[in-house]
Design a protein around this motif. Structure first.
Motif, PDB file in Angstrom:
ATOM      1  N   GLN A 108     -38.368 -54.200 -15.526  1.00 47.57           N
ATOM      2  CA  GLN A 108     -39.735 -54.000 -15.032  1.00 47.57           C
ATOM      3  C   GLN A 108     -39.775 -52.966 -13.913  1.00 47.57           C
ATOM      4  OE1 GLN A 108     -40.585 -58.191 -14.109  1.00 47.57           O
ATOM      5  NE2 GLN A 108     -42.218 -58.171 -15.625  1.00 47.57           N
ATOM      6  N   LYS A 126     -42.661 -62.157 -23.833  1.00 46.61           N
ATOM      7  CA  LYS A 126     -43.551 -61.070 -24.262  1.00 46.61           C
ATOM      8  C   LYS A 126     -44.741 -60.886 -23.324  1.00 46.61           C
ATOM      9  CE  LYS A 126     -42.515 -61.188 -29.213  1.00 46.61           C
ATOM     10  NZ  LYS A 126     -43.038 -61.526 -30.572  1.00 46.61           N
ATOM     11  N   ASP A 130     -41.941 -55.849 -23.152  1.00 43.65           N
ATOM     12  CA  ASP A 130     -42.070 -55.573 -24.579  1.00 43.65           C
ATOM     13  C   ASP A 130     -40.708 -55.698 -25.258  1.00 43.65           C
ATOM     14  OD1 ASP A 130     -44.780 -55.130 -24.526  1.00 43.65           O
ATOM     15  OD2 ASP A 130     -44.614 -52.947 -24.369  1.00 43.65           O
ATOM     16  N   LYS A 249     -43.145 -52.815 -20.219  1.00 44.66           N
ATOM     17  CA  LYS A 249     -44.403 -52.708 -20.939  1.00 44.66           C
ATOM     18  C   LYS A 249     -44.762 -51.235 -21.161  1.00 44.66           C
ATOM     19  CE  LYS A 249     -46.042 -56.927 -21.619  1.00 44.66           C
ATOM     20  NZ  LYS A 249     -46.407 -57.421 -22.967  1.00 44.66           N
ATOM     21  N   LYS A 250     -45.172 -50.923 -22.396  1.00 41.51           N
ATOM     22  CA  LYS A 250     -45.610 -49.574 -22.791  1.00 41.51           C
ATOM     23  C   LYS A 250     -44.514 -48.523 -22.634  1.00 41.51           C
ATOM     24  CE  LYS A 250     -50.463 -50.531 -21.737  1.00 41.51           C
ATOM     25  NZ  LYS A 250     -51.683 -50.117 -20.974  1.00 41.51           N
TER      26      LYS A 250
END
Length: 284
Positions: A108, A126, A130, A249-250
């Motif tokens: 992260q 989740k 991801d 994420k992303k």
């Protein structure tokens, strides 16, 4: 009057500098992952203590990769998969040895680019990170003492009254609740610790995935693996027993890694796991 104006200017300038500093700090934080992804390194986090998925060894034998910050090397199935991904990305693989609980925060924050550590893409995980497509699927089993009263077990009910544990913060530990009248022991930090506890008699068994159990029984002749009869084992979801690469994420790496994973055949994945089991250090 001039003093008042000067004082006001100092206050305004100070506020402006503070706001600029906050903006720069937030920008640096939000871009940490993307900056890491754009480097020529593929930084992967793993425990280096979950054979045959990953372990620590003293040299670079069997394609071991040096662990960042010390003189040891990482080996195992996860390392082999990580190397294929790094090669596909055209980057140098860097292994960052990280405790299990620190893996998600590390990806992260951008400290690592990916988690390749036998991690299942559970619904809970989740929510914060991801996952790529699956790169391995396994079944839950039990590791027990060879020749002990639980070696011939074929169903969960056979472990009534047994002292059982699993790894901390994993679904391995939560499924123990499915065993009626079991003595659920305190969760342990890693698999080497559980192997020591089993060897000493502190526990009667621990929950594991089949590859780790095969690894454990190969490393210690006093251990046995219990595979449950169809319909008599732990009830799990497909996400629980699947293993995938964890990403921020992303992350822009997701599609690229999925393309690389799609190019690794099932036969090749099986061969890589067989080699990992064969090459694991006896003490890991």
């Amino acid at each position: 009057m001039k003093k008042r104006i000067s004082l006001l200017l100092v206050i305004v300038m100070s506020l402006a500098m503070m706001l600029t500093g906050c903006s720069s700090s937030n920008s640096a934080s939000s871009n940490s992952a993307s900056n890491s992804e754009s480097s020529d390194e593929f930084r992967v986090g793993m425990e280096c203590g979950y054979a045959p998925f990953n372990w620590t060894q003293s040299d670079d034998s069997n394609n071991g990769v040096k662990i960042q910050g010390n003189d040891e090397y990482a080996g195992g199935y996860d390392v082999a998969i990580a190397q294929k991904i790094a090669d596909g990305l055209g980057k140098k693989l860097v292994i960052v040895k990280t405790e299990w609980d620190g893996l998600v925060p590390a990806v992260q924050s951008g400290k690592i680019d990916a988690i390749i550590a036998g991690m299942s893409p559970t619904a809970e995980r989740k929510k914060t990170i991801d996952f790529t497509d699956i790169y391995y699927t396994s079944d839950l089993v039990m590791v027990v003492k060879k020749g002990g009263e639980y070696e011939k077990a074929t169903k969960l009910s056979d472990f009534k009254g047994a002292t059982i544990t699993g790894q901390l913060n994993t679904f391995h530990y939560t499924v123990i609740d499915q065993i009626k009248d079991v003595k659920k022991d305190t969760a342990m930090d890693n698999f080497p610790a559980m192997r020591v506890a089993l060897e000493s008699g502190k526990i009667d068994g621990y929950v594991s995935e089949r590859p780790e159990a095969v690894s454990a029984t190969a490393a210690n002749e006093n251990f046995a693996m219990v595979e449950f009869a169809k319909g008599e084992g732990f009830k799990t979801s497909s996400d629980d027993t699947a293993i995938a690469v964890g990403l921020a994420k992303k992350s822009s790496l997701k599609d690229k890694i999925n393309k690389i994973l799609a190019g690794i055949s099932e036969d090749e994945r099986k061969d890589l796991m067989d080699q990992a089991i064969k090459n694991q250090p006896a003490s890991k």
